[in-house]
Design an enzyme around this catalytic site. Structure first.
Site, PDB file in Angstrom:
ATOM      1  CE  LYS A   1      -2.002   3.120   1.830  1.00  0.00           C
ATOM      2  NZ  LYS A   1      -1.543   4.288   1.437  1.00  0.00           N
TER       3      LYS A   1
ATOM      4  CD  GLU B   1      12.546   0.833   8.150  1.00  0.00           C
ATOM      5  OE1 GLU B   1      12.939   1.631   7.075  1.00  0.00           O
ATOM      6  OE2 GLU B   1      13.609  -0.217   8.053  1.00  0.00           O
TER       7      GLU B   1
ATOM      8  CB  CYS C   1      13.568   9.096   8.050  1.00  0.00           C
ATOM      9  SG  CYS C   1      14.494   7.920   7.060  1.00  0.00           S
TER      10      CYS C   1
ATOM     11  CD  GLU D   1      10.120  13.558  11.011  1.00  0.00           C
ATOM     12  OE1 GLU D   1       8.757  12.912  11.182  1.00  0.00           O
ATOM     13  OE2 GLU D   1      10.907  12.621  10.511  1.00  0.00           O
TER      14      GLU D   1
HETATM   15  P1  NAD Z   1       2.484   8.772   7.098  1.00  0.00           P
HETATM   16  O1  NAD Z   1       2.617   8.066   8.564  1.00  0.00           O
HETATM   17  O2  NAD Z   1       1.566   9.749   6.969  1.00  0.00           O
HETATM   18  O3  NAD Z   1       2.075   7.955   5.985  1.00  0.00           O
HETATM   19  C1  NAD Z   1       2.738   6.714   5.737  1.00  0.00           C
HETATM   20  C2  NAD Z   1       1.881   5.572   5.018  1.00  0.00           C
HETATM   21  O4  NAD Z   1       1.101   5.007   6.071  1.00  0.00           O
HETATM   22  C3  NAD Z   1       1.125   5.926   3.960  1.00  0.00           C
HETATM   23  O5  NAD Z   1       1.160   4.930   2.916  1.00  0.00           O
HETATM   24  C4  NAD Z   1      -0.247   6.181   4.597  1.00  0.00           C
HETATM   25  O6  NAD Z   1      -1.216   6.227   3.734  1.00  0.00           O
HETATM   26  C5  NAD Z   1      -0.219   5.046   5.548  1.00  0.00           C
HETATM   27  N1  NAD Z   1      -1.268   5.390   6.615  1.00  0.00           N
HETATM   28  C6  NAD Z   1      -1.602   6.584   7.236  1.00  0.00           C
HETATM   29  N2  NAD Z   1      -2.734   6.205   8.197  1.00  0.00           N
HETATM   30  C7  NAD Z   1      -2.561   4.781   8.197  1.00  0.00           C
HETATM   31  C8  NAD Z   1      -3.550   3.947   9.179  1.00  0.00           C
HETATM   32  N3  NAD Z   1      -4.098   4.499  10.051  1.00  0.00           N
HETATM   33  N4  NAD Z   1      -3.246   2.562   8.962  1.00  0.00           N
HETATM   34  C9  NAD Z   1      -2.513   2.066   7.980  1.00  0.00           C
HETATM   35  N5  NAD Z   1      -1.751   2.880   7.001  1.00  0.00           N
HETATM   36  C10 NAD Z   1      -1.796   4.263   7.271  1.00  0.00           C
HETATM   37  O7  NAD Z   1       3.981   9.177   6.872  1.00  0.00           O
HETATM   38  P2  NAD Z   1       4.235  10.084   5.402  1.00  0.00           P
HETATM   39  O8  NAD Z   1       3.882  11.545   5.758  1.00  0.00           O
HETATM   40  O9  NAD Z   1       3.910   9.401   4.411  1.00  0.00           O
HETATM   41  O10 NAD Z   1       5.879  10.078   5.552  1.00  0.00           O
HETATM   42  C11 NAD Z   1       6.735  11.037   6.458  1.00  0.00           C
HETATM   43  C12 NAD Z   1       7.274  10.207   7.619  1.00  0.00           C
HETATM   44  O11 NAD Z   1       8.004   8.990   7.206  1.00  0.00           O
HETATM   45  C13 NAD Z   1       8.081  11.097   8.422  1.00  0.00           C
HETATM   46  O12 NAD Z   1       7.904  10.926   9.684  1.00  0.00           O
HETATM   47  C14 NAD Z   1       9.407  10.566   8.194  1.00  0.00           C
HETATM   48  O13 NAD Z   1      10.348  10.830   9.163  1.00  0.00           O
HETATM   49  C15 NAD Z   1       9.061   8.958   8.224  1.00  0.00           C
HETATM   50  N6  NAD Z   1      10.017   8.162   7.484  1.00  0.00           N
HETATM   51  C16 NAD Z   1      10.815   7.449   8.395  1.00  0.00           C
HETATM   52  C17 NAD Z   1      11.615   6.524   7.807  1.00  0.00           C
HETATM   53  C18 NAD Z   1      12.591   5.358   8.628  1.00  0.00           C
HETATM   54  O14 NAD Z   1      13.293   4.534   8.012  1.00  0.00           O
HETATM   55  N7  NAD Z   1      12.677   5.768   9.863  1.00  0.00           N
HETATM   56  C19 NAD Z   1      12.132   6.759   6.345  1.00  0.00           C
HETATM   57  C20 NAD Z   1      11.259   7.791   5.653  1.00  0.00           C
HETATM   58  C21 NAD Z   1      10.135   8.273   6.016  1.00  0.00           C
END
Ligand code: NAD
Length: 503
Positions: free
Chosen positions: A178, A253, A287, A385
């Site tokens: 997804k 992550e 990230c 963040e």
């Molecule tokens: P997000 O959490 O908003 O969304 C990530 C994914 O989760 C999307 O596909 C979204 O549709 C899905 N999602 C959202 N709500 C959900 C739910 N209730 N149930 C299941 N899936 C759900 O994150 P984002 O804004 O897309 O990405 C940015 C974030 O990702 C930042 O906080 C960044 O630090 C983090 N990130 C972490 C790493 C790491 O390896 N630690 C790497 C890249 C990004």
């Protein structure tokens, strides 16, 4: 629309529109005009994809085929990613605003993910055997878990998707991916590539859509045995809660607020290169970005002056221009969020330094490279963040204070230390509460090492053989090779009283 075709789900080896036939608009961050429409997955689409993945897992031949044969598919996917690298980079830049030169590097790393995990499974997916007192042999085998649910964010989406898909497939699982709703194009390209590579139907599936609907349905599905998630910390918390009812394995992550510490004895030019690259490449949407810069007091003024010169010269522009170093943020909502944080920094008393955005770019989601100077670590902008090209800068008096400031944050993903005193380099790196630390080094990562964070930055490690802990189940087989004595319950001669009672 810019002429991109509609994005469909990929379920059971076919591109298909969702059962409800509904679509959402995908927006170009450079123009804020629609690129195309994307099938909006609902629970019924997730159900169909999981059904296909479960059938492909239970019925084979993916997990049962000779491992060499399975891995050949992975090598083929890597080759195809390289063949289409320019298309992938173009789609990524179009969809996310990442500068094309940086998107190209991400595509190369994505191909490497498939090759690497194919090699790893061949050479490192090995069990152990224990001889027990000449009486028993205990040995371990590693088995795929089943249907893997992979949920990915919009930053460097193609690389992060392949980072999960490659180990999941290499170890014999089947997959439902997804992808993030703001960056569906390269997930669709990955489906096309996997289709061309000829994987058996149902082994790899993609359902597009929103987190609260498609993502949540994947997390709640009883036939999905694991969820690998990359995204925001709060979303990770929801996913852990929602996966409890079906007792899934989860890998998290999550977010970061990583410090880069520069001591006065460091190679300042290199430290400057690393600080600028680490937070302003990938539009700051990284990230592991060094979003907090801690400078030893005696070099604060000089370092900040040089930092300002660099920031002034960063090339802001069209992500498709190979000279561009900083493109637009992924989405208007995110742009507003980042700007809100910059406003909060002003209110909190930081001094904000940023060059203007060049004329002609008003339609895009541009935030210039921004320094929040004279920050205190207890400010909101030094604790939360922001996930944009924004760096909170502060000073420290000595090593002890540097470590205290570095750790005084809820996150623990990455850390960077710059000093020419190597003993101090190791000491400080190890004192920092983070999953990963770099000493006198930019953020370069070998695929063999574990990747992940501590505290609110995540649970678990992926990468190298660490991914096997997550994507496989270990089973122990106990075999008697001697003649062990077994307590002979029920073999004693019946007592007369008991036999009398029973008759
Ligand atoms: P997000 O959490 O908003 O969304 C990530 C994914 O989760 C999307 O596909 C979204 O549709 C899905 N999602 C959202 N709500 C959900 C739910 N209730 N149930 C299941 N899936 C759900 O994150 P984002 O804004 O897309 O990405 C940015 C974030 O990702 C930042 O906080 C960044 O630090 C983090 N990130 C972490 C790493 C790491 O390896 N630690 C790497 C890249 C990004």
């Amino acid at each position: 629309m810019t002429g991109q075709p509609k994005v469909l789900h990929y379920i059971n080896g076919r591109f298909a529109e969702g059962e409800a036939g509904v679509y959402f608009r995908n927006i170009n961050p450079f123009t804020n005009e629609p690129i195309n429409e994307v099938a909006e997955g609902r629970k019924e689409d997730i159900d169909a994809a999981v059904r296909a993945a479960k059938q492909a897992f239970d019925g084979g031949p993916w997990r049962t085929m000779p491992v060499e044969k399975r891995l050949r598919y992975l090598f083929r996917i890597a080759e195809l990613i390289e063949t289409y690298a320019d298309d992938i980079a173009y789609l990524e830049a179009l969809d996310t605003g990442i500068p094309i030169s940086q998107a190209k590097k991400q595509a190369a790393r994505a191909a490497e993910n498939f090759r690497f995990y194919a090699e790893m499974v061949k050479t490192r997916l090995v069990g152990e055997a224990y001889q027990v007192n000449g009486q028993f042999l205990n040995y371990t085998v590693y088995k795929p878990v089943g249907v893997a649910g992979l949920i990915t964010p919009w930053n460097t989406p193609f690389m992060l998707e392949t980072w999960k898909v490659a180990p999941a497939l290499a170890t014999g699982n089947t997959v439902v991916l997804k992808p993030a709703e703001w960056s569906p194009l390269t997930a669709n390209k990955l489906a096309e590539i996997i289709d061309e590579a000829g994987l058996p139907a149902g082994v790899f599936n993609v359902v597009h859509g929103f987190g609260e609907t498609a993502g949540a349905a994947l997390v709640a599905h009883p036939d999905v045995r694991l969820i690998s998630f990359t995204g925001e910390t709060t979303t990770g918390m929801d996913i852990i809660r929602n996966s409890a009812a079906t007792l899934k394995k989860t890998s998290m992550e999550l977010g970061g607020k990583s410090p880069l510490i520069v001591f006065a004895d460091a190679d300042l030019e290199q430290a400057l290169d690393a600080a600028v690259w680490g937070v302003f490449s990938l539009n700051g949407e990284r990230c592991t970005a060094n979003s907090r810069l801690l400078l030893e007091q005696s070099i604060y003024d000089e370092f900040v002056a040089r930092l300002k010169e660099r920031v002034d010269r960063i090339v802001i522009g069209d992500p498709m221009n190979p000279a561009t170093e900083l493109g637009p943020l992924i989405h208007r909502d995110h742009w507003e969020r980042v700007n809100r944080y910059i406003e909060i920094a002003r209110q909190e008393g930081a001094s904000v330094y940023a060059p203007g955005v060049p004329k002609g770019l008003e339609r895009g989601n541009f935030v210039p490279p921004t320094l929040l100077l004279n920050c205190r670590n207890d400010m909101k902008v030094a604790q939360e963040e922001i996930f944009g090209p924004v760096m909170a800068v502060m000073s420290f008096a000595d090593e002890e204070e540097a470590i205290r400031l570095a750790n005084d944050v809820k996150y623990g993903l990455a850390a960077y230390v710059w000093t020419s005193d190597m003993k101090r380099g190791h000491r400080v790196a190890q004192a920092i509460e983070s999953g990963m630390a770099w000493v006198n080094s930019p953020n370069v990562r070998d695929l063999r090492i574990p990747f992940g964070g501590t505290k609110y930055s995540g649970i678990g490690r992926e990468g190298g053989h660490y991914s096997f802990d997550f994507y496989t189940e270990v089973q122990v087989v106990h075999v008697a090779v001697g003649d062990p004595s077994i307590p002979p319950l029920g073999k004693a001669a019946p007592s007369s009283a008991l036999s009398a009672e029973r008759t």
